[in-house]
Write an enzyme that holds these catalytic residues in place. Structure first.
Site, PDB file in Angstrom:
ATOM      1  N   ASN A  75       0.705  -1.250   0.047  1.00 22.67           N
ATOM      2  CA  ASN A  75      -0.158  -0.033   0.220  1.00 22.67           C
ATOM      3  C   ASN A  75       1.074   1.303   0.357  1.00 22.67           C
ATOM      4  O   ASN A  75       1.143   1.531   1.094  1.00 22.67           O
ATOM      5  CB  ASN A  75      -0.740  -0.232   0.455  1.00 22.67           C
ATOM      6  N   TRP A  76       0.955   1.801  -1.559  1.00 20.34           N
ATOM      7  CA  TRP A  76       2.141   2.500  -1.173  1.00 20.34           C
ATOM      8  C   TRP A  76       1.613   4.077  -0.722  1.00 20.34           C
ATOM      9  O   TRP A  76       2.065   5.642  -0.322  1.00 20.34           O
ATOM     10  CB  TRP A  76       1.822   3.579  -2.993  1.00 20.34           C
ATOM     11  N   LYS A  77       0.342   4.178  -0.264  1.00 17.49           N
ATOM     12  CA  LYS A  77      -0.482   5.435   0.478  1.00 17.49           C
ATOM     13  C   LYS A  77       0.135   6.645  -0.153  1.00 17.49           C
ATOM     14  O   LYS A  77      -0.255   6.341  -1.902  1.00 17.49           O
ATOM     15  CB  LYS A  77      -0.071   5.064   1.946  1.00 17.49           C
ATOM     16  N   HIS A  87      -9.440   1.188   5.259  1.00 21.23           N
ATOM     17  CA  HIS A  87      -8.234   1.563   5.902  1.00 21.23           C
ATOM     18  C   HIS A  87      -8.091   2.116   7.296  1.00 21.23           C
ATOM     19  O   HIS A  87      -9.530   2.903   7.257  1.00 21.23           O
ATOM     20  CB  HIS A  87      -7.099   1.903   4.555  1.00 21.23           C
ATOM     21  N   GLU A 142      -6.601   4.467   7.664  1.00 21.71           N
ATOM     22  CA  GLU A 142      -6.804   6.218   7.606  1.00 21.71           C
ATOM     23  C   GLU A 142      -7.905   6.686   6.983  1.00 21.71           C
ATOM     24  O   GLU A 142      -8.204   7.687   6.919  1.00 21.71           O
ATOM     25  CB  GLU A 142      -5.219   6.077   7.165  1.00 21.71           C
ATOM     26  N   GLY A 164       3.608   2.047  11.137  1.00 24.16           N
ATOM     27  CA  GLY A 164       4.085   2.931  10.831  1.00 24.16           C
ATOM     28  C   GLY A 164       4.975   3.639  11.436  1.00 24.16           C
ATOM     29  O   GLY A 164       5.654   4.855  11.790  1.00 24.16           O
ATOM     30  N   SER A 212       3.858  -2.471   9.824  1.00 25.60           N
ATOM     31  CA  SER A 212       5.291  -2.331  10.432  1.00 25.60           C
ATOM     32  C   SER A 212       5.879  -3.218  10.121  1.00 25.60           C
ATOM     33  O   SER A 212       7.007  -4.376  10.906  1.00 25.60           O
ATOM     34  CB  SER A 212       6.284  -1.930  11.875  1.00 25.60           C
ATOM     35  N   GLY A 233       3.373  -0.692   4.069  1.00 28.13           N
ATOM     36  CA  GLY A 233       3.277   0.186   3.716  1.00 28.13           C
ATOM     37  C   GLY A 233       4.274   0.448   3.474  1.00 28.13           C
ATOM     38  O   GLY A 233       4.996   0.811   2.483  1.00 28.13           O
TER      39      GLY A 233
END
Ligand code: 13P
Length: 252
Positions: free
Chosen positions: A10-12, A97, A99, A173, A213, A234
């Protein structure tokens, strides 16, 4: 029946054209050079889907988006429909997600609706769930995940069109991860919740990814757990070498 693992990036909200192209090309190249026992997926931002699709040509890496609207088309400024994603060559979409649940106030009901629309358009979904740090400290992790499974996963979900991603929010993260025993306990509870909702056959075949992570140094341990069927990555998916190093630990 063993479940084939899925290694998903997931490159966000990262990468402009040059970086995204180089990253996708490097992932495609490395997946062709070595024999892997897993499926691959990368989910760049909307702006790069067309470009990345071209870079992945001839590779077995699937393309996915990071969100979708539930409507087929119409007056939804700034949104993207399932058919638009399909049209760009996507076969997957990440839904719910944390976020998006936080930044855009997405609810289980909305996520369920998006998943139904994505499935109707022929897209596979990666439905994300996971607890906050406060919920974990209060001992509510399993209860929270059960509620998210029950509310976000639609009745038409099956092992082909749906993948679950368990991502503890406090592990995203941060470099922190739950212990292996904790991850396995939650994944087993998620499978039990899927069993209750969709039946044993589907629950036993459905892939449950761990996210939060994941890096080359912890991938072997996490991916060896019986109910962990891959990873949603991520930060480490932004470096082709790290992404591939993680995938090397994904065996059946
Ligand atoms: P990190 O791997 O950067 O912790 O992100 C996990 C994630 O949110 C993937 O969807």
């Amino acid at each position: 029946m063993p479940r084939k693992k899925l290694i998903a990036g997931n490159w966000k909200m990262n990468c402009l054209s040059a970086e995204g192209t180089a990253l996708a090309k490097a992932v495609a190249k490395q997946t062709k050079e070595t024999k892997f026992d897993c499926d691959f997926l990368i989910c760049p931002p909307f702006t790069l889907l067309g470009l990345v699709k071209k870079c992945l040509r001839g590779s077995k890496v699937a393309l996915g988006a990071q969100d979708v609207h539930f409507a087929e088309k119409g007056a939804h400024t700034g949104d993207i429909s399932p058919l638009m994603l399909k049209d760009l060559g996507c076969t997957y979409v990440i839904i719910g997600h944390s976020e998006r649940r936080v930044d855009h106030h997405e609810t289980n009901e909305l996520i369920n609706k998006k998943a139904v629309a994505a499935h109707a358009a022929g897209l596979n979904t990666v439905i994300c769930i996971g607890e906050t740090e406060a919920q974990r400290n209060a001992g509510e992790t399993i209860k929270v995940c059960q509620k998210q499974i029950s509310g976000s996963v639609p009745a038409d979900a099956d092992a082909k069109n749906t993948v679950i991603a368990y991502e503890p929010i406090w592990a995203i993260g941060t470099g922190k991860t739950p212990t292996s025993a904790d991850v396995q306990e939650v994944h087993a509870a998620i499978r039990a919740a899927l069993n209750k909702k969709l039946g044993k056959t589907i629950a036993n075949k459905m892939r449950i990814l761990y996210g939060g992570s994941v890096k080359p140094s912890n991938a072997a341990e996490l991916l060896s757990l019986p109910d962990v069927d891959g990873a949603l990555i991520g930060g480490a998916s932004l470096k082709a070498d790290d992404f591939i190093a993680i995938a090397k630990n994904a065996t059946k």
